[in-house]
Design a protein around this motif. Structure first.
Motif, PDB file in Angstrom:
ATOM      1  N   THR A  74      48.133  14.695  74.057  1.00  0.00           N
ATOM      2  CA  THR A  74      48.011  16.259  74.681  1.00  0.00           C
ATOM      3  C   THR A  74      48.801  16.219  75.824  1.00  0.00           C
ATOM      4  O   THR A  74      49.848  16.859  76.041  1.00  0.00           O
ATOM      5  CB  THR A  74      46.998  17.278  74.440  1.00  0.00           C
TER       6      THR A  74
ATOM      7  N   LEU B   7      52.203  15.005  75.826  1.00  0.00           N
ATOM      8  CA  LEU B   7      53.316  15.819  75.127  1.00  0.00           C
ATOM      9  C   LEU B   7      53.559  16.936  75.992  1.00  0.00           C
ATOM     10  O   LEU B   7      54.611  17.371  76.111  1.00  0.00           O
ATOM     11  CB  LEU B   7      52.642  16.202  73.921  1.00  0.00           C
ATOM     12  N   ARG B   8      52.561  17.242  76.788  1.00  0.00           N
ATOM     13  CA  ARG B   8      52.801  18.359  77.690  1.00  0.00           C
ATOM     14  C   ARG B   8      53.809  17.865  78.828  1.00  0.00           C
ATOM     15  O   ARG B   8      54.711  18.857  78.972  1.00  0.00           O
ATOM     16  CB  ARG B   8      51.620  19.033  78.352  1.00  0.00           C
TER      17      ARG B   8
ATOM     18  N   GLN C  91      51.325  20.817  65.595  1.00  0.00           N
ATOM     19  CA  GLN C  91      52.375  20.988  66.716  1.00  0.00           C
ATOM     20  C   GLN C  91      53.512  21.427  66.239  1.00  0.00           C
ATOM     21  O   GLN C  91      54.710  21.682  66.779  1.00  0.00           O
ATOM     22  CB  GLN C  91      52.268  19.705  67.521  1.00  0.00           C
TER      23      GLN C  91
ATOM     24  N   LEU D 251      49.196  16.295  65.136  1.00  0.00           N
ATOM     25  CA  LEU D 251      50.639  16.118  65.477  1.00  0.00           C
ATOM     26  C   LEU D 251      51.353  17.236  64.265  1.00  0.00           C
ATOM     27  O   LEU D 251      52.262  18.141  64.896  1.00  0.00           O
ATOM     28  CB  LEU D 251      50.993  14.914  65.192  1.00  0.00           C
TER      29      LEU D 251
ATOM     30  N   VAL E 195      52.246  22.239  73.279  1.00  0.00           N
ATOM     31  CA  VAL E 195      51.225  22.079  72.736  1.00  0.00           C
ATOM     32  C   VAL E 195      50.131  23.164  72.380  1.00  0.00           C
ATOM     33  O   VAL E 195      49.903  23.916  73.258  1.00  0.00           O
ATOM     34  CB  VAL E 195      50.374  20.682  73.291  1.00  0.00           C
ATOM     35  N   LYS E 196      49.860  23.414  71.235  1.00  0.00           N
ATOM     36  CA  LYS E 196      49.035  24.469  70.578  1.00  0.00           C
ATOM     37  C   LYS E 196      47.511  23.982  70.589  1.00  0.00           C
ATOM     38  O   LYS E 196      47.488  22.672  70.284  1.00  0.00           O
ATOM     39  CB  LYS E 196      49.404  25.197  69.154  1.00  0.00           C
TER      40      LYS E 196
END
Ligand code: PLP
Length: 396
Positions: free
Chosen positions: A384, A387-388, A279, A276, A394-395
């Motif tokens: 992930t 979050l997306r 990010q 996290l 997101v990296k």
């Protein structure tokens, strides 16, 4: 500290190693039996003879888990009661009208509710201060009136660290009659021992890490002196708040695996916190070197634990993240083997009025993660995707 607190083995071993001799079982049961009984037959008309007479006052299964926890916490004596809030309620009975309590300002929601009740109904003044600053506690110390200093470290959900050792020393120097009380639920006895840091009483919500499976509610209180133990026992017996036999047994079973659960949950949490932070999110976790209290926490506890929180800067986005997770259960509480996600301001801390939350700088967008024992890659993959879906770039 009494010799009763001395450990022969490392804590992970002591957790599994239960002294069954504390229960005089006729059949050498390998697991402490459940004495599911309210009363015990006496030998004579004057009531003498038996060690136990009535389960409100004492029960062998409860005695077994209490003896085990006293050993783990290196306490003079430990007690198990019906919930974590009951543990605090029992401790609060040691405060008389006119006396004062100094407590943190980022406390567990239920603690805040009970302290507010006591302040409104019992003629006890409660000072909520930022306990991360020793000076804020010192300012409120009154050699005559201060009775309890109530600390949590790390706090929940902002994961703020209080210097328990220094605060306990200052409190005892200025107010010899005051008791330093620590709610150590977040760390569990496996990671932090506050009685050794100068606390007089340490309590836990046994519902969390000690039980570990969200299948029972319990509270645990450990103390350093026989005198305080007598006072606590009086309240527990008088009010009937002791834990029942079956829950005592479940709690004892949970405690045996505390070590491996906590090691795994913590290692998962460390990886998730790093993910996290990478990010660019603001992450609150004492296991991150970027945490300003990283060294202080390390001086108090043997690990950072498995609860962390992070900010997104946008309440609606946080809601989408929480709702977008599949593996992470939306639930209050922590300490379970399953991973949980929540928004404290809308859930566990909703009982704190909005203006007080604002005053205490509790971000409304805060997301709390209580990390379980699942495979860390699955947990990170699920986050992930949540979050997306919520719009975070997101990296990998
Ligand atoms: C859950 C919790 C409590 C209350 O315990 P219950 O068992 O739910 O009554 C108290 N303090 C902390 C830090 C907690 O997380």
């Amino acid at each position: 500290m009494s010799d009763a607190g001395a450990h022969k083995y490392r804590l992970a071993t002591e957790l599994v190693h239960i002294d069954c001799d504390s229960v005089k079982d006729n059949y050498n049961a390998a697991s402490v039996p459940i004495y599911q009984t309210a009363t015990f037959k006496q030998h004579s008309a004057d009531g003498s003879g038996g060690e136990y007479d009535y389960s409100r006052s004492g029960n062998p299964t409860r005695t077994a888990v209490e003896a085990h926890l006293a050993k783990i916490m290196r306490a003079e004596r430990a007690f198990v009661v019906s919930t974590g809030m009951t543990a605090l309620d029992v401790v609060l009975r040691l405060v008389k009208t006119g006396q004062e309590i100094i407590a943190g300002d980022d406390l567990y929601g239920g603690t805040n509710r009970l302290l507010t009740y006591v302040a409104q109904h019992c003629g006890v003044k409660v000072h909520n201060v930022d306990t991360t600053e020793v000076a804020r506690v010192e300012e409120r110390l009154d050699p005559v009136k201060t009775r309890l200093v109530l600390l949590e470290s790390p706090t929940n959900p902002l994961i703020k660290i209080a210097d328990i050792r220094t605060i306990a020393a200052r409190v005892h120097a200025v107010c010899p009659a005051a008791l330093v009380v620590v709610d150590n639920t977040m760390m569990s006895p496996y990671l932090q021992n506050t009685l050794e840091q100068g606390a007089d009483i340490e309590y836990h919500s046994g519902t969390k890490y000690l039980a570990g499976h969200h299948d029972l509610m319990a509270g645990v209180i450990g103390c350093r002196s026989a005198e305080v133990a007598e006072q606590l026992y009086f309240v527990i017996n008088a009010s009937g708040s002791g834990l029942g036999p079956f829950d005592s047994w479940l709690l004892l079973r949970g405690v045996k695996t505390l070590g491996i659960r906590m090691e795994k949950q913590q290692s998962n949490a460390q990886q998730i916190a790093a993910f996290l932070e990478a990010q660019g999110l603001t992450v609150h976790y004492p296991g991150l070197k970027s945490n300003p209290r990283y060294e202080l926490h390390r001086s108090l506890a043997s690990g950072p634990g498995a609860v962390l929180s992070f900010e997104t800067g946008d309440v609606a986005m946080s809601e989408r993240i929480v709702e977008g997770a599949r593996l992470w259960g939306i639930s209050v509480s922590f300490g379970c083997i399953n991973s949980l996600i929540s928004m404290p301001c809308k859930m566990s801390h909703a009982s704190i009025p909005a203006e007080v939350r604002k005053q205490r700088r509790l971000p409304e967008d805060l997301i709390r993660l209580c990390v379980g024992i699942e495979h860390p890659d699955d947990l990170i993959a699920d986050l992930t995707s949540a979050l997306r879906k919520a719009g975070v770039n997101v990296k990998e």
